[in-house]
Design a protein around this motif. Sequence first.
Motif, PDB file in Angstrom:
ATOM      1  N   ARG A  61       8.893   3.467   8.649  1.00 34.51           N
ATOM      2  CA  ARG A  61       8.555   4.775   9.224  1.00 34.51           C
ATOM      3  C   ARG A  61       9.309   5.883   8.478  1.00 34.51           C
ATOM      4  NH1 ARG A  61       9.331   2.069  14.285  1.00 34.51           N
ATOM      5  NH2 ARG A  61      11.290   3.193  14.614  1.00 34.51           N
ATOM      6  N   ARG A  62      10.558   5.620   8.170  1.00 37.99           N
ATOM      7  CA  ARG A  62      11.366   6.605   7.442  1.00 37.99           C
ATOM      8  C   ARG A  62      10.812   6.842   6.044  1.00 37.99           C
ATOM      9  NH1 ARG A  62      16.509   6.468   4.691  1.00 37.99           N
ATOM     10  NH2 ARG A  62      16.633   4.220   5.011  1.00 37.99           N
ATOM     11  N   VAL A  63      10.337   5.777   5.389  1.00 37.76           N
ATOM     12  CA  VAL A  63       9.735   5.923   4.065  1.00 37.76           C
ATOM     13  C   VAL A  63       8.498   6.813   4.139  1.00 37.76           C
ATOM     14  CG1 VAL A  63       8.530   4.707   2.214  1.00 37.76           C
ATOM     15  CG2 VAL A  63      10.620   3.734   3.169  1.00 37.76           C
ATOM     16  N   ALA A  64       7.625   6.527   5.113  1.00 40.38           N
ATOM     17  CA  ALA A  64       6.390   7.314   5.244  1.00 40.38           C
ATOM     18  C   ALA A  64       6.697   8.788   5.464  1.00 40.38           C
ATOM     19  CB  ALA A  64       5.551   6.765   6.400  1.00 40.38           C
ATOM     20  N   ASP A  65       7.740   9.083   6.237  1.00 39.02           N
ATOM     21  CA  ASP A  65       8.112  10.473   6.492  1.00 39.02           C
ATOM     22  C   ASP A  65       8.796  11.103   5.280  1.00 39.02           C
ATOM     23  OD1 ASP A  65       7.078  10.369   9.042  1.00 39.02           O
ATOM     24  OD2 ASP A  65       9.003   9.904   9.988  1.00 39.02           O
ATOM     25  N   ALA A  66       9.683  10.355   4.640  1.00 38.41           N
ATOM     26  CA  ALA A  66      10.437  10.905   3.512  1.00 38.41           C
ATOM     27  C   ALA A  66       9.514  11.325   2.375  1.00 38.41           C
ATOM     28  CB  ALA A  66      11.454   9.884   3.017  1.00 38.41           C
TER      29      ALA A  66
ATOM     30  N   MET B 259      13.607  -5.382   0.266  1.00 42.86           N
ATOM     31  CA  MET B 259      12.472  -4.853   1.020  1.00 42.86           C
ATOM     32  C   MET B 259      12.280  -3.366   0.767  1.00 42.86           C
ATOM     33  SD  MET B 259      13.121  -6.861   4.636  1.00 42.86           S
ATOM     34  CE  MET B 259      11.595  -6.307   5.379  1.00 42.86           C
ATOM     35  N   GLU B 260      13.089  -2.797  -0.096  1.00 40.13           N
ATOM     36  CA  GLU B 260      13.021  -1.366  -0.359  1.00 40.13           C
ATOM     37  C   GLU B 260      11.799  -0.995  -1.187  1.00 40.13           C
ATOM     38  OE1 GLU B 260      17.892  -0.690  -0.474  1.00 40.13           O
ATOM     39  OE2 GLU B 260      16.696  -0.431  -2.298  1.00 40.13           O
ATOM     40  N   ILE B 261      11.242   0.168  -0.906  1.00 40.05           N
ATOM     41  CA  ILE B 261      10.152   0.718  -1.721  1.00 40.05           C
ATOM     42  C   ILE B 261      10.450   2.181  -2.003  1.00 40.05           C
ATOM     43  CG2 ILE B 261       8.374  -0.897  -0.944  1.00 40.05           C
ATOM     44  CD1 ILE B 261       7.378   1.208   0.999  1.00 40.05           C
ATOM     45  N   GLY B 262       9.963   2.661  -3.132  1.00 43.20           N
ATOM     46  CA  GLY B 262      10.143   4.060  -3.487  1.00 43.20           C
ATOM     47  C   GLY B 262      11.565   4.450  -3.831  1.00 43.20           C
ATOM     48  N   GLY B 263      12.449   3.471  -3.957  1.00 40.54           N
ATOM     49  CA  GLY B 263      13.836   3.780  -4.265  1.00 40.54           C
ATOM     50  C   GLY B 263      14.632   4.271  -3.076  1.00 40.54           C
ATOM     51  N   LEU B 264      14.052   4.273  -1.879  1.00 46.43           N
ATOM     52  CA  LEU B 264      14.756   4.721  -0.681  1.00 46.43           C
ATOM     53  C   LEU B 264      15.587   3.562  -0.136  1.00 46.43           C
ATOM     54  CD1 LEU B 264      14.848   7.324   1.091  1.00 46.43           C
ATOM     55  CD2 LEU B 264      13.274   6.164   2.644  1.00 46.43           C
ATOM     56  N   PRO B 265      16.908   3.731  -0.003  1.00 42.99           N
ATOM     57  CA  PRO B 265      17.766   2.618   0.431  1.00 42.99           C
ATOM     58  C   PRO B 265      17.416   2.117   1.832  1.00 42.99           C
ATOM     59  CG  PRO B 265      19.068   4.400  -0.524  1.00 42.99           C
ATOM     60  CD  PRO B 265      17.679   4.937  -0.333  1.00 42.99           C
TER      61      PRO B 265
ATOM     62  N   LEU C 201       1.101   1.527  11.023  1.00 43.17           N
ATOM     63  CA  LEU C 201       1.904   1.393   9.810  1.00 43.17           C
ATOM     64  C   LEU C 201       2.492  -0.015   9.745  1.00 43.17           C
ATOM     65  CD1 LEU C 201       3.046   3.219   7.449  1.00 43.17           C
ATOM     66  CD2 LEU C 201       5.142   3.340   8.816  1.00 43.17           C
ATOM     67  N   VAL C 202       2.487  -0.597   8.559  1.00 42.31           N
ATOM     68  CA  VAL C 202       2.939  -1.986   8.321  1.00 42.31           C
ATOM     69  C   VAL C 202       2.489  -2.892   9.470  1.00 42.31           C
ATOM     70  CG1 VAL C 202       4.836  -1.457   6.751  1.00 42.31           C
ATOM     71  CG2 VAL C 202       5.281  -1.407   9.194  1.00 42.31           C
ATOM     72  N   ASN C 203       1.186  -2.919   9.687  1.00 48.20           N
ATOM     73  CA  ASN C 203       0.635  -3.585  10.868  1.00 48.20           C
ATOM     74  C   ASN C 203       0.942  -5.070  10.925  1.00 48.20           C
ATOM     75  OD1 ASN C 203      -1.018  -3.019  13.263  1.00 48.20           O
ATOM     76  ND2 ASN C 203      -2.407  -4.537  12.380  1.00 48.20           N
TER      77      ASN C 203
ATOM     78  N   GLY D 142       0.811  -1.209   0.000  1.00 47.50           N
ATOM     79  CA  GLY D 142       0.000   0.000   0.000  1.00 47.50           C
ATOM     80  C   GLY D 142       0.844   1.258   0.000  1.00 47.50           C
ATOM     81  N   MET D 143       1.954   1.244   0.749  1.00 49.88           N
ATOM     82  CA  MET D 143       2.852   2.393   0.769  1.00 49.88           C
ATOM     83  C   MET D 143       3.484   2.615  -0.602  1.00 49.88           C
ATOM     84  SD  MET D 143       4.740   1.823   4.439  1.00 49.88           S
ATOM     85  CE  MET D 143       5.768   3.295   4.278  1.00 49.88           C
ATOM     86  N   ALA D 144       3.896   1.526  -1.253  1.00 53.18           N
ATOM     87  CA  ALA D 144       4.496   1.640  -2.578  1.00 53.18           C
ATOM     88  C   ALA D 144       3.497   2.230  -3.572  1.00 53.18           C
ATOM     89  CB  ALA D 144       4.987   0.277  -3.057  1.00 53.18           C
TER      90      ALA D 144
END
Length: 325
Positions: free
Chosen positions: A79-84, A55-61, A35-37, A13-15
């Motif tokens: 959590r970092r992905v959701a914030d970024a 496990m990466e999404i959005g290209g964020l390492p 998040l990621v329940n 869903g985040m992706a």
Amino acid sequence: MLDLVIVGAGPAGMAAAIAAKRLGLRYVVLERAALVNSLVHYPTDMIFFTTPDLMEIGGLPFVSPHEKPTRQEALKYYRRVADAFALDICFDEPVTSLAVDAAGVFHVGSSPRDSAPVMRTTRAVIVASGAYDMPNRLGIPGEDLPHVSHFYREPHSHYRRRVVIVGGKNSAAETALDLYRNGAASVTLVHRHAALGDSIKYWVKPDIENRITEGSIAARFETRVAEVTPTHAIVDGPGGRESLPADAVYLLTGYRSDTSLLRAVGARIDDAEGAPVLNENTFETTVRNLFVIGAAVAGKQSGKIFIENGRFHGDVAIREIASRT
């Protein structure tokens, strides 16, 4: 009018939300809990079988000092992905209804924990609700007793206690080994088949089989649980009925996706598999502009979809939605 409502804030869903934001779609993610329940329910000290990059999404390492990331590292990463990406996610807001009108507009009802019910209209819906939140229930007396659970968290509370585990695949095998090695008084594995599942991880299977052979972990094969009482698990096996002492019982019998929202709008479901009928190229259901991604595509066979492959579903569905918007 939104372009898109995404149901579920797991990795898939985040992706999808990241892809939607990049294409300028008006979207919102509705998440029934955290998040990621699904990962929240994983064993506390779990180590993933995969590598961080998968496990990466959005290209964020996803940077980890370990070859295999831990559950805590994964939670921190997402959590970092959701914030970024400043993802628009509404937490503690389960979707309670889904309808589509004659014009093809979806009406999505939800119930925030701290406010009145909300109704949103949208041109498209992506269901990314996963499967791990919905265990396969046995429907036996005592299944809802306080010491019975479908999720295993940690071994310490079972030190010098008797534990019965129902199941014969990865979760059951790994839980049995963890409890045995952390001082449980006794660990008994109950499985309805004659042998453990072939899908158990290649380094786990010989370990659990050796522990059973030497008697460190007891096993009852071709056996089913008939009832759980406050002190015992009542099982039926080749030798008849048996009462196994149990201070805790884990029913690790697998998980499945919830298809109730899909059925509510007339999406066709393969009842044998418990999975939605999809266009394999777009992940669209038999209802136009209604998509399913991630573990929810697999129904009862949710173990076939992992973060490694499910993370790509969102991009595919979003490209299809954007082409129509």
